[in-house]
Design a protein around this motif. Structure first.
Motif, PDB file in Angstrom:
ATOM      1  N   GLY A 182       0.838  -1.172   0.135  1.00  0.00           N
ATOM      2  CA  GLY A 182       0.198   0.092   0.132  1.00  0.00           C
ATOM      3  C   GLY A 182       0.828   1.040  -0.172  1.00  0.00           C
ATOM      4  O   GLY A 182       0.224   2.303   0.122  1.00  0.00           O
ATOM      5  N   VAL A 183       2.142   1.102  -0.261  1.00  0.00           N
ATOM      6  CA  VAL A 183       2.875   2.216  -0.290  1.00  0.00           C
ATOM      7  C   VAL A 183       2.971   3.145  -1.779  1.00  0.00           C
ATOM      8  O   VAL A 183       3.040   2.271  -2.849  1.00  0.00           O
ATOM      9  N   ILE A 184       3.190   4.314  -1.860  1.00  0.00           N
ATOM     10  CA  ILE A 184       3.507   4.916  -3.107  1.00  0.00           C
ATOM     11  C   ILE A 184       4.662   5.583  -3.151  1.00  0.00           C
ATOM     12  O   ILE A 184       5.387   6.034  -2.073  1.00  0.00           O
ATOM     13  N   TYR A 185       5.630   5.500  -4.065  1.00  0.00           N
ATOM     14  CA  TYR A 185       7.045   5.930  -4.267  1.00  0.00           C
ATOM     15  C   TYR A 185       7.013   7.394  -4.537  1.00  0.00           C
ATOM     16  O   TYR A 185       6.441   7.581  -5.547  1.00  0.00           O
ATOM     17  N   PRO A 186       8.156   8.069  -3.910  1.00  0.00           N
ATOM     18  CA  PRO A 186       8.483   9.188  -4.348  1.00  0.00           C
ATOM     19  C   PRO A 186       9.018   9.306  -5.586  1.00  0.00           C
ATOM     20  O   PRO A 186       9.817   8.503  -5.829  1.00  0.00           O
ATOM     21  N   ASP A 187       9.180  10.444  -6.148  1.00  0.00           N
ATOM     22  CA  ASP A 187       9.843  10.647  -7.542  1.00  0.00           C
ATOM     23  C   ASP A 187      11.207  10.427  -7.350  1.00  0.00           C
ATOM     24  O   ASP A 187      11.783   9.782  -8.483  1.00  0.00           O
ATOM     25  N   ALA A 188      11.823  11.001  -6.511  1.00  0.00           N
ATOM     26  CA  ALA A 188      13.308  10.735  -6.172  1.00  0.00           C
ATOM     27  C   ALA A 188      13.494   9.004  -6.078  1.00  0.00           C
ATOM     28  O   ALA A 188      14.489   8.757  -7.034  1.00  0.00           O
ATOM     29  N   ASP A 207       4.123  -1.719 -13.032  1.00  0.00           N
ATOM     30  CA  ASP A 207       2.671  -2.120 -12.656  1.00  0.00           C
ATOM     31  C   ASP A 207       1.861  -0.949 -12.112  1.00  0.00           C
ATOM     32  O   ASP A 207       2.247  -0.588 -10.666  1.00  0.00           O
ATOM     33  N   GLU A 208       0.914  -0.153 -12.592  1.00  0.00           N
ATOM     34  CA  GLU A 208       0.414   0.994 -11.886  1.00  0.00           C
ATOM     35  C   GLU A 208      -1.001   0.740 -11.937  1.00  0.00           C
ATOM     36  O   GLU A 208      -1.726   1.915 -11.974  1.00  0.00           O
ATOM     37  N   VAL A 209      -1.505  -0.329 -11.532  1.00  0.00           N
ATOM     38  CA  VAL A 209      -2.832  -0.583 -11.346  1.00  0.00           C
ATOM     39  C   VAL A 209      -3.681   0.337 -10.584  1.00  0.00           C
ATOM     40  O   VAL A 209      -4.990   0.484 -10.797  1.00  0.00           O
ATOM     41  N   TYR A 210      -3.146   0.738  -9.516  1.00  0.00           N
ATOM     42  CA  TYR A 210      -3.605   1.629  -8.348  1.00  0.00           C
ATOM     43  C   TYR A 210      -3.290   2.989  -8.406  1.00  0.00           C
ATOM     44  O   TYR A 210      -3.361   3.733  -7.482  1.00  0.00           O
ATOM     45  N   ASP A 211      -2.868   3.475  -9.781  1.00  0.00           N
ATOM     46  CA  ASP A 211      -2.563   4.699  -9.628  1.00  0.00           C
ATOM     47  C   ASP A 211      -3.677   5.945  -9.420  1.00  0.00           C
ATOM     48  O   ASP A 211      -3.173   6.962  -8.956  1.00  0.00           O
ATOM     49  N   LYS A 212      -4.913   5.537  -9.116  1.00  0.00           N
ATOM     50  CA  LYS A 212      -5.841   6.569  -8.572  1.00  0.00           C
ATOM     51  C   LYS A 212      -6.422   6.155  -7.157  1.00  0.00           C
ATOM     52  O   LYS A 212      -7.206   6.837  -6.846  1.00  0.00           O
ATOM     53  N   VAL A 213      -6.026   5.210  -6.706  1.00  0.00           N
ATOM     54  CA  VAL A 213      -6.490   4.832  -5.555  1.00  0.00           C
ATOM     55  C   VAL A 213      -5.317   5.231  -4.292  1.00  0.00           C
ATOM     56  O   VAL A 213      -4.752   4.736  -3.804  1.00  0.00           O
ATOM     57  N   LEU A 214      -5.847   6.569  -4.023  1.00  0.00           N
ATOM     58  CA  LEU A 214      -4.453   7.525  -3.355  1.00  0.00           C
ATOM     59  C   LEU A 214      -5.369   8.091  -2.032  1.00  0.00           C
ATOM     60  O   LEU A 214      -6.405   8.332  -2.261  1.00  0.00           O
ATOM     61  N   TYR A 215      -4.593   7.997  -0.876  1.00  0.00           N
ATOM     62  CA  TYR A 215      -5.161   8.645   0.293  1.00  0.00           C
ATOM     63  C   TYR A 215      -4.413   9.657   0.845  1.00  0.00           C
ATOM     64  O   TYR A 215      -3.108   9.757   0.173  1.00  0.00           O
ATOM     65  N   ASP A 216      -4.809  10.549   1.449  1.00  0.00           N
ATOM     66  CA  ASP A 216      -4.218  11.652   2.131  1.00  0.00           C
ATOM     67  C   ASP A 216      -3.353  12.800   1.657  1.00  0.00           C
ATOM     68  O   ASP A 216      -2.436  13.227   1.833  1.00  0.00           O
ATOM     69  N   VAL A 218      -1.592  12.129  -1.322  1.00  0.00           N
ATOM     70  CA  VAL A 218      -0.440  11.831  -1.891  1.00  0.00           C
ATOM     71  C   VAL A 218      -0.653  11.961  -3.294  1.00  0.00           C
ATOM     72  O   VAL A 218      -1.661  11.949  -3.979  1.00  0.00           O
ATOM     73  N   LYS A 219       0.680  12.347  -4.090  1.00  0.00           N
ATOM     74  CA  LYS A 219       0.564  12.317  -5.494  1.00  0.00           C
ATOM     75  C   LYS A 219       1.245  10.987  -6.308  1.00  0.00           C
ATOM     76  O   LYS A 219       2.164  10.762  -5.775  1.00  0.00           O
ATOM     77  N   PHE A 220       0.675  10.943  -7.384  1.00  0.00           N
ATOM     78  CA  PHE A 220       1.169   9.893  -8.313  1.00  0.00           C
ATOM     79  C   PHE A 220       1.937  10.285  -9.545  1.00  0.00           C
ATOM     80  O   PHE A 220       1.418  11.182 -10.169  1.00  0.00           O
ATOM     81  N   THR A 221       3.126   9.700  -9.798  1.00  0.00           N
ATOM     82  CA  THR A 221       3.790  10.074 -10.950  1.00  0.00           C
ATOM     83  C   THR A 221       4.001   8.767 -11.902  1.00  0.00           C
ATOM     84  O   THR A 221       4.533   7.734 -11.497  1.00  0.00           O
ATOM     85  N   ALA A 222       3.520   8.850 -13.027  1.00  0.00           N
ATOM     86  CA  ALA A 222       3.470   7.855 -14.108  1.00  0.00           C
ATOM     87  C   ALA A 222       5.002   7.553 -14.254  1.00  0.00           C
ATOM     88  O   ALA A 222       6.096   8.481 -14.689  1.00  0.00           O
ATOM     89  N   LYS A 327       1.761   2.509   7.495  1.00  0.00           N
ATOM     90  CA  LYS A 327       0.288   2.818   7.168  1.00  0.00           C
ATOM     91  C   LYS A 327       0.204   2.919   5.552  1.00  0.00           C
ATOM     92  O   LYS A 327       1.011   3.817   5.108  1.00  0.00           O
ATOM     93  N   PRO A 328      -0.839   2.195   4.938  1.00  0.00           N
ATOM     94  CA  PRO A 328      -0.857   2.462   3.532  1.00  0.00           C
ATOM     95  C   PRO A 328      -1.549   3.955   3.008  1.00  0.00           C
ATOM     96  O   PRO A 328      -2.309   4.216   3.661  1.00  0.00           O
ATOM     97  N   SER A 329      -0.551   4.432   2.000  1.00  0.00           N
ATOM     98  CA  SER A 329      -1.200   5.491   1.548  1.00  0.00           C
ATOM     99  C   SER A 329      -2.022   5.473   0.092  1.00  0.00           C
ATOM    100  O   SER A 329      -1.978   6.627  -0.690  1.00  0.00           O
ATOM    101  N   ALA A 330      -1.945   4.214  -0.301  1.00  0.00           N
ATOM    102  CA  ALA A 330      -2.614   3.971  -1.910  1.00  0.00           C
ATOM    103  C   ALA A 330      -3.016   2.514  -1.625  1.00  0.00           C
ATOM    104  O   ALA A 330      -2.878   1.787  -0.648  1.00  0.00           O
ATOM    105  N   ALA A 331      -3.723   2.031  -2.753  1.00  0.00           N
ATOM    106  CA  ALA A 331      -4.146   0.778  -3.030  1.00  0.00           C
ATOM    107  C   ALA A 331      -5.217   0.230  -2.025  1.00  0.00           C
ATOM    108  O   ALA A 331      -5.727   0.992  -1.400  1.00  0.00           O
ATOM    109  N   LEU A 332      -5.444  -1.049  -1.775  1.00  0.00           N
ATOM    110  CA  LEU A 332      -6.585  -1.644  -0.977  1.00  0.00           C
ATOM    111  C   LEU A 332      -6.018  -2.591   0.072  1.00  0.00           C
ATOM    112  O   LEU A 332      -6.772  -3.303   0.568  1.00  0.00           O
ATOM    113  N   TYR A 333      -4.459  -2.419   0.430  1.00  0.00           N
ATOM    114  CA  TYR A 333      -3.985  -3.263   1.219  1.00  0.00           C
ATOM    115  C   TYR A 333      -3.079  -2.879   2.332  1.00  0.00           C
ATOM    116  O   TYR A 333      -2.482  -1.650   2.333  1.00  0.00           O
ATOM    117  N   MET A 334      -2.654  -3.637   3.291  1.00  0.00           N
ATOM    118  CA  MET A 334      -1.736  -3.228   4.095  1.00  0.00           C
ATOM    119  C   MET A 334      -1.034  -4.465   4.671  1.00  0.00           C
ATOM    120  O   MET A 334      -1.537  -5.698   4.481  1.00  0.00           O
TER     121      MET A 334
END
Length: 407
Positions: A182-188, A207-216, A218-222, A327-334
């Protein structure tokens, strides 16, 4: 008749998301027991319905869906994906660079089959979504797992990644947002992985299947937007953000220096032709989904159903003594961890089979995601809040008995 053996290629294939624990749960259900399922990210059984406009568009186009489509997919859907890649900042993508499939899963297998020779290596995260390891093995390749560091918020360990590159390495798999953590990776971090791929001439399979399932917030970068000189294959689908798992509508986008990959792309085209095309009714849903109202935002914002369920599951699971979780910041899992001093576990599959039988709650053990320590497990927080509360309460009581037994 002599026994018929399965292929040796299956020796390293694992998919415990639907494995022995699921088989045992099915038997228990057949006996009349009610199981709370925290094991699989299947949206529909938990009341997450596909947007109505998607359903209606599929219905209207059913008369046009009886024949094969182009092997890469119908024009309208591929054009919608092309526009979406432009929104994400991925440069140079044309219709010919887009492949539609029966979910992202089929395209992952297609991509690894076209890439890997016997003995070639693919760097895969640890923990992973197990399809990636399985697809690599089935393609004749060797999955080499690079470490994602729990102490660093489950981010990939770039030094470990570098250390595992050999002359046989062909590419790097990146799952972002990540399943199972459930983690999203920062640009760095993403740029660091791109640089490793650049230095070693590796393909990125993202694999970017959860690119819109974002919490708090957070921003997604392709990842494909971060380079034009590294060949990048991006995988996505309607399954999660559009709650359309059963429609089997996914896509793969090829970006970067395609002139240097003409032979590989020829292989992708050959395999796309062999499969004839993907589910046509599902393809009709793609244009409407990508161009329509993005109702996923209502589910993940503060007060939204997914956000509330994530917060509740995290609060309850981390309140159990000896259980920690990033704590997950994205997706559907922990992906919580059990303190080995309080919960000594020799075989995590056997342990979570015991959890199922005593609590009637179904989970997937960490080794099911190719994580080796036997102390982790994945929670899916899709069930309604009452069911989540009941399930985690049962888990807490089981763990209390276990602690007492081994104190």
């Amino acid at each position: 008749m002599k026994p018929i053996q399965k292929s040796a290629k299956l020796a390293n294939v694992l998919y415990d998301v639907r494995g022995p624990i699921v088989d045992a749960a099915k038997q228990m259900e057949d006996e009349g027991q009610k199981i709370i399922k925290l094991n699989i990210g299947n949206m529909a059984p938990f009341g997450f319905d596909a947007p109505e406009e998607i359903q209606q568009d599929m219905i209207r186009n059913l008369p046009n869906s009886a024949g094969y489509s182009d092997s890469k997919g119908i024009f309208a859907a591929r054009k919608a994906v092309m526009h979406y890649t432009q929104q994400l900042g991925i440069e140079g993508v044309t219709l010919e660079d887009i492949y539609l499939g029966n979910g992202a899963s089929e395209l992952i297998v297609l991509a690894t089959n076209a890439l890997l020779n016997e003995g070639d290596e693919l760097l895969v995260p640890m923990p992973d979504y197990p399809l990636w390891t399985a697809a690599t093995s089935l393609s004749g390749g060797t999955p080499v797992h690079y470490k994602c560091d729990e102490d660093n918020g489950w981010l990939p360990d770039l030094e470990d990644m570098r250390a595992k590159i050999t002359p046989r390495t062909r590419g790097i798999v990146v799952i972002n947002p990540n399943n199972p953590t459930g983690v999203i990776y920062p640009d760095a971090m993403l740029k660091g992985i791109v640089q490793i791929a650049r230095e070693h001439g590796l393909v990125l399979l993202v694999d970017e299947v959860y690119d819109k399932v974002l919490y708090d917030g957070v921003k997604f970068t392709a990842m494909g937007s971060l380079s034009t000189d590294v060949l990048t294959l991006t995988f996505n689908s309607l399954s999660k953000a559009y709650r359309s798992c059963g429609y089997r509508a996914g896509w793969m986008v090829v970006s970067g220096p395609k002139h240097a990959a003409t032979d590989y792309i020829e292989g992708l085209n050959m395999l796309a032709n062999l499969k004839l095309g993907s589910n046509v009714p599902g393809q009709w849903a793609i244009q409407t989904a990508l161009g329509g109202y993005q109702s996923i935002h209502d589910l993940v914002k503060e007060g939204g159903r997914l956000r509330r369920q994530r917060d509740l599951a995290y609060e309850l699971i981390t309140a159990i003594p000896g259980v920690t979780c990033v704590k997950p910041s994205a997706a559907l899992y922990m992906f919580p961890r059990l303190d080995p001093k309080m919960y000594p576990i020799q075989d995590d599959r056997q342990f979570f089979m015991q959890v199922l039988r005593e609590t009637r709650v179904m989970l997937v053990q960490g080794s099911g995601f190719n994580y080796p320590d036997h102390q982790h497990f994945r929670i899916v927080f899709l069930p309604h809040e009452d069911d989540l509360r009941e399930a985690i309460t049962r888990i807490a009581k089981f763990l209390e008995r276990y602690r007492t037994r081994f104190a």
